[in-house]
Design an enzyme around this catalytic site. Structure first.
Site, PDB file in Angstrom:
ATOM      1  N   TYR A 271       0.824  -1.209   0.000  1.00 43.31           N
ATOM      2  CA  TYR A 271       0.000   0.000   0.000  1.00 43.31           C
ATOM      3  C   TYR A 271       0.861   1.264   0.000  1.00 43.31           C
ATOM      4  CZ  TYR A 271      -4.629  -2.043   0.669  1.00 43.31           C
ATOM      5  OH  TYR A 271      -5.814  -2.699   0.484  1.00 43.31           O
TER       6      TYR A 271
ATOM      7  N   ASP B 174     -12.139  -9.535   3.682  1.00 39.84           N
ATOM      8  CA  ASP B 174     -13.398  -9.530   2.927  1.00 39.84           C
ATOM      9  C   ASP B 174     -13.983 -10.945   2.855  1.00 39.84           C
ATOM     10  OD1 ASP B 174     -13.472  -6.793   2.409  1.00 39.84           O
ATOM     11  OD2 ASP B 174     -13.908  -7.061   0.274  1.00 39.84           O
TER      12      ASP B 174
ATOM     13  N   ASP C 286      -6.335  -7.280   3.527  1.00 35.65           N
ATOM     14  CA  ASP C 286      -7.458  -6.644   2.831  1.00 35.65           C
ATOM     15  C   ASP C 286      -8.342  -7.721   2.204  1.00 35.65           C
ATOM     16  OD1 ASP C 286      -8.971  -4.497   1.681  1.00 35.65           O
ATOM     17  OD2 ASP C 286      -7.943  -4.865  -0.217  1.00 35.65           O
TER      18      ASP C 286
ATOM     19  N   LYS D 113       3.323 -15.389   1.935  1.00 35.33           N
ATOM     20  CA  LYS D 113       3.711 -16.282   0.840  1.00 35.33           C
ATOM     21  C   LYS D 113       5.239 -16.344   0.761  1.00 35.33           C
ATOM     22  CE  LYS D 113       1.732 -17.065  -3.140  1.00 35.33           C
ATOM     23  NZ  LYS D 113       1.385 -18.519  -3.142  1.00 35.33           N
TER      24      LYS D 113
ATOM     25  N   ASP E  53      -2.665 -18.051   0.087  1.00 34.19           N
ATOM     26  CA  ASP E  53      -3.674 -18.608  -0.826  1.00 34.19           C
ATOM     27  C   ASP E  53      -4.383 -19.801  -0.192  1.00 34.19           C
ATOM     28  OD1 ASP E  53      -1.256 -20.017  -0.967  1.00 34.19           O
ATOM     29  OD2 ASP E  53      -1.491 -20.550  -3.085  1.00 34.19           O
TER      30      ASP E  53
END
Ligand code: IPM
Ligand code: MG
Length: 368
Positions: A142, A253, A249, A193, A225
């Site tokens: 970000y 969700d 983020d 990751k 993942d």
């Protein structure tokens, strides 16, 4: 009774409507002698762009800095789709996070018993779900530099975002996660990751090192993942889930939708604790500005009201008042109060203000 200073930044879309319900609740808490607040208002996002040409003025930032806590509604909408990247509505929110040093984003995903059937997953997978996502909020891709689009000699373009993490940034978010786990079920999963990203390698290494100070907490590493897949396969395996800004983020969700509605989930963004024991904090719903339903009195205000409950708990040490407010939300739902997003198909639904009133009625009933 201490009077706390709250800055209210309703923002765009449904932000002002859901914030109005928080003001109703604040009014009630004051009258009932449970908690007293002095509130100020300012603009953020598209509404600030319209008024001042920037998504957050220096004056609004200074007010946020001076407040005991900030409550934010939501930012953005199609009206500002074409404004320059540098001044887009989201930049106001990102500036608040960065300039106030709000590095720790707590996103609880709780499935209320009354709503288990509203989830996209089967009831047995989500009933009783209670996950706390701890998202790093001021680092990573970000904010990493360079962040740019350049033109190559052949006229085509090249875009770069930079994922950066330092030891210190990972350490402090790991401490937040382990400290929270101690007050919960004592389990932390850390998602990165490391199989593809250097920042993931460092993340895993630092979290493992910090874990040595928390031998009473169980730590599991999971690839981000795989974590997304596990969240929809068997979400209840997780308690505290710590991860970086971008994965946080996305995963928050996913976790949010497990609970039945994005309209249900609050969040807290916290800074470091200073020598006086206080910390900067901003509270906001996880949902966005939902411009398609704005101004129609149909938005669900519970995530915004739940964000006030988080402020009571994490900024003001008013755990009992926070439990009372969270309990009132649960009671309102249990008594059948539903906004359209969580109502059964064809069932009668309350409006935004009606749901705010239902929470106040439940508060009244609880305090007798
Ligand atoms: C969130 C939002 C923000 C983010 C946007 C509005 C900048 O999606 O808080 O999850 O990406 O952090
Ligand atoms: Mg998001």
């Amino acid at each position: 009774m201490t009077t706390y200073k709250l800055l209210l930044l309703p923002g765009d879309g449904i932000g002002p409507e859901v914030m109005a319900q928080v003001e109703t609740v604040i009014g009630f808490l004051g009258q009932a002698g449970i908690a007293a607040f002095e509130t100020e208002h300012d603009l953020v996002g598209g509404s600030a762009i319209d008024a001042h040409g920037v998504a957050l003025t220096d004056a609004a930032l200074a007010r946020a800095d001076a407040a005991d806590a900030v409550l934010l509604g939501a930012v953005g909408g199609p009206k500002w789709a074409d404004v320059a990247y540098e001044i887009r509505p989201e930049s106001g929110l990102l500036r608040l996070r960065k300039d106030l040093g709000l590095f720790a984003n707590l996103r609880p995903a709780i499935c209320y018993p009354a709503l288990a059937d509203a989830s996209a997953l089967k009831r047995e997978l989500v009933e009783g779900l209670d996950i706390m996502i701890v998202r790093e909020l001021t680092g990573g891709v970000y904010f990493g530099e360079p962040k740019e689009i350049t033109t190559l000699p052949d006229g085509s373009k090249r875009a770069v975002d930079t994922q950066v993490y330092t030891t210190g940034e990972i350490e402090r978010i790991a401490h937040v996660a382990f400290d929270l786990a101690r007050k919960r079920s004592g389990r932390v999963a850390s998602a990165e990751k490391h199989n593809v990203m250097k920042s993931g390698v460092l993340w895993k290494e630092v979290v493992t090192r910090v874990h040595a100070e928390y031998t009473d907490v169980a730590l599991e590493h999971v690839l981000a993942d795989n974590c997304a897949m596990q969240l929809v396969r068997r979400p209840k395996q997780y308690d505290v889930l710590v991860t970086d800004n971008l994965f946080g983020d996305v995963l928050s969700d996913v976790a949010a939708m497990l609970t039945g509605s994005l309209g249900m989930l609050p969040s807290a963004s916290l800074g470091a604790v200073d020598d006086k024991g206080s910390r900067k904090a901003l509270y906001e719903p996880v949902h966005g500005s939902a411009p398609d339903i704005a101004g129609r009195d149909i938005a669900n205000p519970l995530a915004m009201i739940g964000s006030l409950a988080m402020a009571l708990r994490y900024s003001f040490g008013l755990g009992e008042a926070a439990d009372l407010l969270d309990g009132a939300i649960t009671d309102a739902l249990a008594s059948g109060a539903r906004t359209r997003d969580i109502a059964a198909e064809g069932a009668q639904a309350l409006g935004t203000a009606g749901m705010g009133d239902a929470v106040v009625a439940a508060l009244k009933a609880r305090i007798g």
